[in-house]
Motif scaffolding. Structure first.
Motif, PDB file in Angstrom:
ATOM      1  N   LEU A 181      -3.341  10.581   8.616  1.00  0.00           N
ATOM      2  CA  LEU A 181      -2.810   9.721   7.811  1.00  0.00           C
ATOM      3  C   LEU A 181      -4.150   9.593   6.679  1.00  0.00           C
ATOM      4  CD1 LEU A 181      -1.463   7.006  10.212  1.00  0.00           C
ATOM      5  CD2 LEU A 181      -0.094   8.558   8.926  1.00  0.00           C
ATOM      6  N   THR A 226      -4.374  -6.053   7.196  1.00  0.00           N
ATOM      7  CA  THR A 226      -3.835  -5.027   8.125  1.00  0.00           C
ATOM      8  C   THR A 226      -2.624  -4.553   7.331  1.00  0.00           C
ATOM      9  OG1 THR A 226      -4.979  -6.056   9.926  1.00  0.00           O
ATOM     10  CG2 THR A 226      -3.046  -4.429  10.421  1.00  0.00           C
ATOM     11  N   LEU A 227      -2.125  -3.308   7.563  1.00  0.00           N
ATOM     12  CA  LEU A 227      -0.918  -2.488   7.196  1.00  0.00           C
ATOM     13  C   LEU A 227      -0.053  -2.957   8.495  1.00  0.00           C
ATOM     14  CD1 LEU A 227      -2.227   0.937   5.902  1.00  0.00           C
ATOM     15  CD2 LEU A 227      -1.982  -1.291   4.494  1.00  0.00           C
ATOM     16  N   HIS A 228       1.187  -3.869   8.251  1.00  0.00           N
ATOM     17  CA  HIS A 228       2.011  -4.307   9.163  1.00  0.00           C
ATOM     18  C   HIS A 228       3.107  -3.471   9.293  1.00  0.00           C
ATOM     19  CE1 HIS A 228       3.437  -8.276  11.124  1.00  0.00           C
ATOM     20  NE2 HIS A 228       3.300  -7.357  12.042  1.00  0.00           N
ATOM     21  N   LEU A 252       3.790  13.693   3.028  1.00  0.00           N
ATOM     22  CA  LEU A 252       4.807  12.489   3.331  1.00  0.00           C
ATOM     23  C   LEU A 252       4.112  11.306   2.831  1.00  0.00           C
ATOM     24  CD1 LEU A 252       7.910  12.012   4.183  1.00  0.00           C
ATOM     25  CD2 LEU A 252       6.789  11.430   6.417  1.00  0.00           C
ATOM     26  N   TRP A 256       5.923  -0.400   7.844  1.00  0.00           N
ATOM     27  CA  TRP A 256       5.635   0.794   7.203  1.00  0.00           C
ATOM     28  C   TRP A 256       7.282   1.596   7.124  1.00  0.00           C
ATOM     29  CZ3 TRP A 256       0.893   4.210   7.113  1.00  0.00           C
ATOM     30  CH2 TRP A 256      -0.118   3.484   7.808  1.00  0.00           C
ATOM     31  N   GLY A 257       7.356   2.228   5.732  1.00  0.00           N
ATOM     32  CA  GLY A 257       8.634   2.913   5.572  1.00  0.00           C
ATOM     33  C   GLY A 257       8.510   4.273   6.307  1.00  0.00           C
ATOM     34  N   GLN A 258       9.783   4.784   6.168  1.00  0.00           N
ATOM     35  CA  GLN A 258       9.870   6.104   6.726  1.00  0.00           C
ATOM     36  C   GLN A 258       9.404   7.278   5.914  1.00  0.00           C
ATOM     37  OE1 GLN A 258      10.978   7.281   9.872  1.00  0.00           O
ATOM     38  NE2 GLN A 258      11.584   4.861  10.489  1.00  0.00           N
ATOM     39  N   HIS A 266       0.777  -1.172   0.191  1.00  0.00           N
ATOM     40  CA  HIS A 266       0.030   0.153  -0.001  1.00  0.00           C
ATOM     41  C   HIS A 266       0.822   1.333  -0.066  1.00  0.00           C
ATOM     42  CE1 HIS A 266      -3.910  -2.162   1.234  1.00  0.00           C
ATOM     43  NE2 HIS A 266      -2.860  -2.826   1.541  1.00  0.00           N
ATOM     44  N   VAL A 276       0.317   5.125   1.665  1.00  0.00           N
ATOM     45  CA  VAL A 276      -0.377   6.026   2.597  1.00  0.00           C
ATOM     46  C   VAL A 276       0.320   7.384   2.761  1.00  0.00           C
ATOM     47  CG1 VAL A 276      -1.394   6.038   5.068  1.00  0.00           C
ATOM     48  CG2 VAL A 276      -1.090   3.662   4.028  1.00  0.00           C
ATOM     49  N   HIS A 333       4.033   7.408   2.643  1.00  0.00           N
ATOM     50  CA  HIS A 333       4.752   6.002   3.108  1.00  0.00           C
ATOM     51  C   HIS A 333       4.422   4.732   2.261  1.00  0.00           C
ATOM     52  CE1 HIS A 333       5.570   7.698   7.034  1.00  0.00           C
ATOM     53  NE2 HIS A 333       4.695   8.355   7.021  1.00  0.00           N
ATOM     54  N   MET A 383      -0.500  -7.520   6.192  1.00  0.00           N
ATOM     55  CA  MET A 383      -0.067  -9.011   6.883  1.00  0.00           C
ATOM     56  C   MET A 383      -0.116 -10.269   5.810  1.00  0.00           C
ATOM     57  SD  MET A 383      -1.732  -8.398  10.530  1.00  0.00           S
ATOM     58  CE  MET A 383      -0.490  -8.548  11.725  1.00  0.00           C
TER      59      MET A 383
END
Lengths: 121, 110
Positions: free
Chosen positions: A45, A107-109, A93, A111-113, A35, A37, A95, A100
């Motif tokens: 978010l 579910t979003l498990h 920003l 994340w990147g920075q 994903h 976001v 992400h 999962m």
């Protein structure tokens, strides 16, 4: 260790295009949905787009539908977001996130920075 | 696609419990079990706390718990600690391969 590294963010003028990339490592990339976001300055978010493990199912937020295209290259362990007709309200920003499981609804498990996109003239 | 409704802020003293609500509709929170909660500091990567309404992510203390009733999901944090002060977001599957976030709640530990 799961590692997601976004790149491609930049300052662009309204109406122009930009392509974001997310390099993934530490897991079997083609087993998971992915994903994008975003978080605009001072805002919460916002889910942007998601893609299933095999690219067979994709979804977009209404705010980007018809302008943004999500894609993935499982051979390169990479996720992409092609952003066209950019607007000032796309400033955020961005992400990359790992699901999962293989399905978009899961579910979003991890994340990147994030990578910063600024749309301004 | 309206955001799920969360209180803008909640607060509590150390040791107390707080509950953050997340209200949607039958087309998102009420219609699916894919409701999750994230702890987030702006500019950093969000951290998964609760998934599938009630399941704690690995390493999350049992002070954190999730529940759902009808179209409203809730995150309860008991035994508040100073380190819990942060922003919290709920997220739900909303059908047709889309997700929806709540507007976020700022937790202040007094």
């Amino acid at each position: 260790e799961v590692l997601l590294t976004e790149s491609g963010g930049d300052l662009v003028q309204p109406g122009r295009s930009l392509r974001l990339s997310c390099a993934a490592s530490g897991f079997t990339f083609d087993d998971y949905a992915m994903h994008w976001v975003r978080q605009a300055p001072g805002k919460g978010l916002e889910w942007v787009s998601g893609i299933s493990w095999d690219s067979g199912r994709v979804g977009y937020a209404d705010s980007v539908k018809g302008r943004f295209t999500i894609s993935r290259d499982n051979a390169k362990n990479s996720l992409y977001l092609q952003m066209n007709s950019l607007r000032p309200e796309d400033t955020a920003l961005y992400h990359c996130a790992k699901s999962m499981g293989e399905r978009v609804e899961q579910t979003l498990h991890y994340w990147g920075q994030g990578t910063l996109v600024t749309v301004s003239s | 696609q309206s955001a799920l409704t969360q209180p803008r802020s909640v607060s509590g003293s150390p040791g107390q419990s707080v509950t953050i609500s997340c209200t949607g509709t039958s087309r998102d929170v009420g219609g699916y079990n894919y409701v999750s909660w994230y702890q987030h500091h702006p500019g950093k990567a969000p951290k998964l706390i609760i998934y599938e309404m009630t399941k704690r992510s690995s390493g999350v203390p049992d002070r954190f718990s999730g529940s759902k009733s009808g179209n409203t999901a809730s995150l309860t944090i008991s035994g508040l600690q100073a380190e819990d002060e942060d922003d919290y977001y709920c997220c739900s599957y909303a059908g047709t391969y889309t997700l929806r976030f709540g507007g976020g709640t700022k937790l202040t530990v007094l």
